[in-house]
Design a protein around this motif. Sequence first.
Motif, short mmCIF file in Angstrom:
data_model
loop_
_atom_site.label_atom_id
_atom_site.label_comp_id
_atom_site.label_asym_id
_atom_site.label_seq_id
_atom_site.Cartn_x
_atom_site.Cartn_y
_atom_site.Cartn_z
N ASN A 100 0.87 -1.18 0.00
CA ASN A 100 0.00 0.00 0.00
C ASN A 100 0.90 1.23 0.00
O ASN A 100 1.37 1.67 1.05
CB ASN A 100 -0.91 -0.02 1.23
CG ASN A 100 -1.88 1.15 1.27
OD1 ASN A 100 -1.63 2.21 0.70
ND2 ASN A 100 -3.00 0.97 1.97
N LEU A 101 1.16 1.76 -1.17
CA LEU A 101 2.12 2.86 -1.30
C LEU A 101 1.60 4.14 -0.67
O LEU A 101 2.35 4.88 -0.03
CB LEU A 101 2.45 3.10 -2.77
CG LEU A 101 3.49 4.19 -3.03
CD1 LEU A 101 4.84 3.85 -2.41
CD2 LEU A 101 3.63 4.44 -4.54
N GLU A 102 0.31 4.44 -0.84
CA GLU A 102 -0.22 5.70 -0.29
C GLU A 102 -0.09 5.73 1.23
O GLU A 102 0.29 6.75 1.82
CB GLU A 102 -1.68 5.87 -0.71
CG GLU A 102 -1.90 6.01 -2.21
CD GLU A 102 -1.24 7.24 -2.81
OE1 GLU A 102 -1.03 8.23 -2.06
OE2 GLU A 102 -0.91 7.20 -4.01
N ALA A 103 -0.40 4.62 1.89
CA ALA A 103 -0.27 4.57 3.35
C ALA A 103 1.20 4.67 3.76
O ALA A 103 1.54 5.35 4.74
CB ALA A 103 -0.88 3.28 3.88
N THR A 104 2.07 4.02 3.01
CA THR A 104 3.50 4.07 3.32
C THR A 104 4.04 5.49 3.20
O THR A 104 4.81 5.95 4.06
CB THR A 104 4.27 3.13 2.37
OG1 THR A 104 3.79 1.79 2.54
CG2 THR A 104 5.76 3.15 2.66
#
Length: 245
Positions: free
Chosen positions: A12-16
């Motif tokens: 999950n790139l956005e959360a990262t």
Amino acid sequence: MKLAVLADLHANLEATLSVHADLVRRGISEVWVLGDLVGKGPRPREVLAWVQQHATRVVQGNWDARVAGASHRPQDLWPRSLLSAAELRYLAELPYGIEETFSRQVWRFVHAGSKGVFHRLYPHSSLHEQVAAFEPNPALGLMEQADALVYADIHEALMLDVEGLPLLNCGSVGNPLDSTLSCYLILDFDDDPEGVGYSAQFVRLPYDRAAEIGAAEASGMPFTREYITELLTGAYQRRRVRGVD
């Protein structure tokens, strides 16, 4: 010594990136990742690259092992197809755990507990099983009797006292199942050489969920509907190939 403990990023790139911005704002550079970098989400390469660039220490999660070759489910094969041989080797060779002494106490950091990467330790596990999680397991490189245990895997922030021993779960960055907000843990250890104190802080963060859902829908990954439902509700959706129990 201030330490950020992250886990279950799950591609999950956005959360990262939301957590990354918070770490920069707080000035925390010591970042330990307790596994499950990949799996479930749509951008395994990007999240793995972030971990390789920014994490100080990393341990292996069950999804990392599966994607690297431990199993061959559709949800393992899809991210595996996106990763290079070197990236898969990186996941396969991650250590099982970390043991370090802070404030005169042995702290153990693992993904799923002390019995194996696929063995779950729950808040409702028996007292016997919880106490056993602090014991040495040389077969997995856990050589010390731990005074404190930090783990991940169940995607649920947790702080328990187990017969006087701290048991903490850092929660999930990319796939929280106790909230819809990303979660990570900050540990701040007493810098007094005679002290044994520490403080623990859970951080909850929003992220661009719509962008993450859009990336999932455009990716062609399996179980997109289940992934999106988990992001929207914080409730686990069982992944099962249609027609196969």
